[in-house]
Write a protein that holds these residues in place. Structure first.
Motif, short mmCIF file in Angstrom:
data_model
loop_
_atom_site.label_atom_id
_atom_site.label_comp_id
_atom_site.label_asym_id
_atom_site.label_seq_id
_atom_site.Cartn_x
_atom_site.Cartn_y
_atom_site.Cartn_z
N ASN A 383 0.80 -1.23 0.00
CA ASN A 383 0.00 0.00 0.00
C ASN A 383 0.83 1.28 0.00
O ASN A 383 0.31 2.36 0.29
N SER A 384 2.13 1.16 -0.29
CA SER A 384 2.95 2.36 -0.39
C SER A 384 2.53 3.17 -1.63
O SER A 384 2.01 2.63 -2.60
N PHE A 385 2.81 4.47 -1.59
CA PHE A 385 2.55 5.33 -2.74
C PHE A 385 3.83 5.41 -3.57
O PHE A 385 4.90 5.74 -3.05
N LEU A 386 3.74 5.12 -4.87
CA LEU A 386 4.90 5.11 -5.77
C LEU A 386 4.68 6.12 -6.89
O LEU A 386 3.57 6.25 -7.41
N SER A 387 5.73 6.82 -7.26
CA SER A 387 5.63 7.72 -8.41
C SER A 387 6.99 7.97 -9.00
O SER A 387 8.02 7.87 -8.33
N LEU A 388 7.00 8.31 -10.30
CA LEU A 388 8.21 8.74 -11.01
C LEU A 388 8.12 10.25 -11.12
O LEU A 388 7.10 10.78 -11.59
N GLY A 389 9.15 10.95 -10.68
CA GLY A 389 9.08 12.40 -10.70
C GLY A 389 10.45 13.03 -10.83
O GLY A 389 11.41 12.39 -11.30
N VAL A 390 10.54 14.27 -10.40
CA VAL A 390 11.79 15.01 -10.50
C VAL A 390 11.92 15.94 -9.30
O VAL A 390 10.92 16.46 -8.80
N VAL A 391 13.14 16.12 -8.80
CA VAL A 391 13.43 17.08 -7.75
C VAL A 391 14.27 18.20 -8.38
O VAL A 391 15.38 17.94 -8.87
N PRO A 392 13.75 19.44 -8.42
CA PRO A 392 14.53 20.55 -8.99
C PRO A 392 15.88 20.68 -8.28
O PRO A 392 16.02 20.36 -7.10
N PRO A 454 1.98 -14.57 -19.40
CA PRO A 454 1.67 -15.43 -20.55
C PRO A 454 0.21 -15.83 -20.61
O PRO A 454 -0.34 -16.01 -21.71
N MET A 455 -0.44 -15.97 -19.47
CA MET A 455 -1.83 -16.40 -19.45
C MET A 455 -2.76 -15.26 -19.86
O MET A 455 -3.67 -15.45 -20.66
N GLY A 456 -2.53 -14.08 -19.33
CA GLY A 456 -3.43 -12.96 -19.60
C GLY A 456 -3.02 -12.12 -20.78
O GLY A 456 -3.81 -11.29 -21.27
N GLY A 457 -1.78 -12.27 -21.25
CA GLY A 457 -1.33 -11.49 -22.39
C GLY A 457 -0.90 -10.08 -22.05
O GLY A 457 -0.61 -9.29 -22.96
N ASN A 458 -0.85 -9.72 -20.77
CA ASN A 458 -0.45 -8.36 -20.39
C ASN A 458 1.07 -8.25 -20.31
O ASN A 458 1.76 -9.21 -20.00
N ARG A 459 1.56 -7.04 -20.60
CA ARG A 459 2.98 -6.77 -20.51
C ARG A 459 3.20 -5.69 -19.45
O ARG A 459 2.39 -4.78 -19.29
N PHE A 460 4.31 -5.81 -18.73
CA PHE A 460 4.58 -4.94 -17.60
C PHE A 460 5.93 -4.24 -17.75
O PHE A 460 6.83 -4.72 -18.45
N ASP A 461 6.03 -3.12 -17.08
CA ASP A 461 7.29 -2.42 -16.90
C ASP A 461 7.62 -2.56 -15.42
O ASP A 461 6.94 -1.97 -14.56
N LEU A 462 8.63 -3.35 -15.08
CA LEU A 462 8.94 -3.67 -13.69
C LEU A 462 10.02 -2.73 -13.17
O LEU A 462 11.13 -2.67 -13.72
N PHE A 475 10.31 -2.79 -6.93
CA PHE A 475 9.62 -1.73 -6.18
C PHE A 475 8.29 -1.33 -6.82
O PHE A 475 7.50 -0.61 -6.20
N GLY A 476 8.01 -1.79 -8.04
CA GLY A 476 6.74 -1.44 -8.65
C GLY A 476 6.48 -2.22 -9.93
O GLY A 476 7.41 -2.59 -10.66
N GLU A 477 5.19 -2.50 -10.19
CA GLU A 477 4.76 -3.14 -11.43
C GLU A 477 3.83 -2.17 -12.15
O GLU A 477 2.79 -1.79 -11.61
N VAL A 484 -0.51 7.02 -18.45
CA VAL A 484 0.13 7.84 -17.41
C VAL A 484 1.56 7.36 -17.19
O VAL A 484 2.51 8.17 -17.12
N HIS A 485 1.75 6.04 -17.09
CA HIS A 485 3.09 5.52 -16.88
C HIS A 485 3.96 5.71 -18.12
O HIS A 485 5.16 6.00 -18.00
N VAL A 486 3.37 5.56 -19.30
CA VAL A 486 4.14 5.74 -20.53
C VAL A 486 4.71 7.15 -20.59
O VAL A 486 5.89 7.35 -20.90
N ALA A 487 3.88 8.14 -20.21
CA ALA A 487 4.36 9.53 -20.22
C ALA A 487 5.43 9.75 -19.16
O ALA A 487 6.43 10.44 -19.38
N ALA A 488 5.23 9.15 -17.98
CA ALA A 488 6.20 9.31 -16.89
C ALA A 488 7.53 8.64 -17.26
O ALA A 488 8.61 9.19 -16.98
N ARG A 489 7.49 7.47 -17.92
CA ARG A 489 8.73 6.78 -18.33
C ARG A 489 9.47 7.59 -19.39
O ARG A 489 10.70 7.65 -19.39
#
Length: 550
Positions: A383-392, A454-462, A475-477, A484-489
């Protein structure tokens, strides 16, 4: 109104009727009743509420007493009276009075209805001299009970305690990093401050009166793990203590999430011959004020030098004003020297590490045949909060100084800031994460690796983090087709190019409340500056989600 049932009525009629007058009353008690009379042995003297008392005026003895909640009905008065008749306090014998007198009309009318046909006269009187005298005696005992804190020092104690709370020393100091506080001209000599709270469990400061007490306690805790031995070790300490609690007495909430106005300091004393008491007497209170004042000044002035686990040799001297109102005669100011004790800190840390290593060796013997997982998933709490971001960059400089733990790298400062992975959880869990990473030697790098179902056909960025000991931690799937994740990556990859392959990990507290998803600088407990890793660096290939066995 319910009357007595026939069997109870017949039982009471069989009691001998005593030629005496009983006084009865029900009175609110603002303080717990004192202990010491056999008449009080049948009720819990720690409770407040209303006290019901029945007294034999002819013999001058209490026959029964009870303490009930203020919202309890008048039936409680009858219950206590029946006990006075059938089961009175010793040395009284069972019996029925000829007359009862009360000073409350409501009680009088209720008793008349409940006890009719028992041959007892129930009368109203304006005064109950015997009960009045008993309650005056109780109040005298309450008045003689010392307050928890000397009244003349309450304001100063709470003020200094709140200064310590706002300074938050547990964000930088672990419990093995001891600070000495030497008060010149006092027979107490030197106090040794131990800060609690870095793990987010109990916040406070222990002011040990001797190094021997401090070190002996640590040794006994390490050596003995049974509850009885731990309690004995706890009570053997020789120290003053200040702890912080929620004013609402909510044990589930993390105090760091509360505003200062909702924090309540408590004070007390521990000594091998006295045990623990939640009372400070005049000299102890004055000593605590001076020590807290000096400690808060020192910590505020050296805070930046204590970040990232550093504990250098530091010392400062202050003239601390003595608060007015005390009986102690002396100068208006006390010279106090406050110093870090890095050598002692290293010794205490080595004691705890040696104990952990011994336990780990035993665990290793048990786990020799266990295979290490290719990719661990036990680092980040659920239940942790995860995000990709930037620190100025300008914020990063301040964060490097304020974080409780900082792992630095030669980051190339280009672009809008350092790309970071933010993991936000509760303070205790964040501290556990940080300790785990420190024990692994720190963080080597952060990257992303492909995965598929393989069963569901989904692809992940781990999201994968590698520690210096070579372990890989998930640390995240992230769903590969999540816009949203595509833009953040995309932003992440672009920023990592500008920093020439550098990124960061920020571990923050404040999972609940307004700071969730938007931690402030004070919530960010650790900053790791590391290399970004490519899938080739991680070298796991495409990971496949394994179906759960049934």
């Amino acid at each position: 109104m319910a009357g007595l049932n026939p069997s109870t009525f017949r039982r009471l009629q069989k009691l001998q009727q005593i030629p005496s007058v009983w006084e009865g009353d029900r009175r609110p008690m603002s303080e717990p009743l004192p202990i010491g009379s056999s008449a009080l042995s049948d009720f819990d003297s720690e409770n407040g509420g209303d006290c019901i008392m029945w007294v034999d005026g002819s013999q001058g003895m209490v026959r029964s007493m009870d303490v009930v909640s203020p919202d309890t009905g008048p039936e409680a008065v009858v219950r206590t009276l029946l006990r006075a008749m059938e089961h009175p306090h010793s040395p009284a014998l069972p019996g029925r009075p000829q007359k009862i007198v009360v000073k409350d009309r409501e009680i009088q009318f209720f008793l008349r209805g409940a006890l009719k046909d028992l041959g007892i006269s129930i009368e109203y009187v304006p005064d109950l001299p015997l009960i009045d005298e008993l309650f005056r005696g109780f109040q005298d005992v309450v008045d003689r009970k010392p307050p928890l804190l000397p009244p003349q020092y309450v304001e100063s104690l709470e003020e200094k305690a709140h200064q310590v709370w706002q300074a938050g020393p547990w964000q930088s100091l672990a419990d093995h990093q001891i600070i000495s506080i030497e008060l010149e001209g006092w027979d107490m000599g030197t106090l040794y401050a131990c800060v609690m709270g870095m793990l987010g469990l109990d916040y406070g400061i222990l002011l040990y009166r001797s190094l021997e007490s401090l070190t002996q306690f640590r040794k006994r805790v390490i050596a003995n793990d049974s509850p009885e031995r731990l309690e004995e070790a706890f009570l053997s300490q020789d120290c003053l203590f200040i702890t912080f609690e929620s004013a609402e007495e909510d044990d589930e909430i993390d105090l760091s999430d509360l505003p200062p106005s909702e924090i309540k300091p408590t004070f007390g004393n521990l000594h091998p011959l006295e045990g623990m008491r939640a009372i400070l007497y005049d000299e102890e209170a004055l000593l605590t004020i001076l020590a807290l004042d000096a400690f808060a000044r020192f910590f505020r002035s050296v805070r930046r030098k204590l970040t990232g686990g550093k504990f250098p040799n530091l010392s400062q001297r202050y003239q601390i004003p003595v608060p007015e109102g005390g009986a102690r005669q002396g100068p208006e100011n006390v010279a106090v020297t406050v110093s870090t004790m890095p050598e002692l800190a290293a010794k205490l840390f080595e004691m705890s590490v040696s104990a952990r290593d011994y336990e780990d060796d035993e665990d290793d013997e048990d786990d020799e045949d266990d295979d290490e997982p290719l990719l661990r998933d036990d680092l980040v709490p659920p239940n942790s909060f995860l995000s990709l971001g930037v620190v100025p960059w300008e914020v990063l400089k301040d964060l490097e100084a304020s974080a409780s733990y900082y792992q630095s790298a030669q980051v190339h400062a280009s672009g809008d800031g350092l790309p970071i992975i933010l993991i936000q959880t509760s303070r205790p869990k964040a501290k556990t994460m940080i300790e785990t990473l420190k024990k692994a030697g720190g963080v080597r790098g952060i990257g992303f690796n492909p995965g598929e179902d393989p069963m569901g056909g989904n692809r992940f960025d781990l999201g994968i983090l590698q520690t210096e000991n070579g372990d890989l931690h998930l640390f995240g799937e992230f769903m590969e087709d999540d816009p949203v994740h595509v833009a953040a990556r995309k932003k992440w990859d672009g920023r990592c190019k500008k920093t020439k392959g550098y990124c960061g990990l920020v571990i923050a507290m404040g999972l609940t409340g307004a700071s969730r998803g938007n931690p402030q600088q004070k919530d960010m407990l650790a900053l790791f500056e590391v290399r970004s890793l490519s899938p080739k660096d991680i070298n796991l290939g495409t990971l496949q989600l394994m179906p759960m066995p049934f």
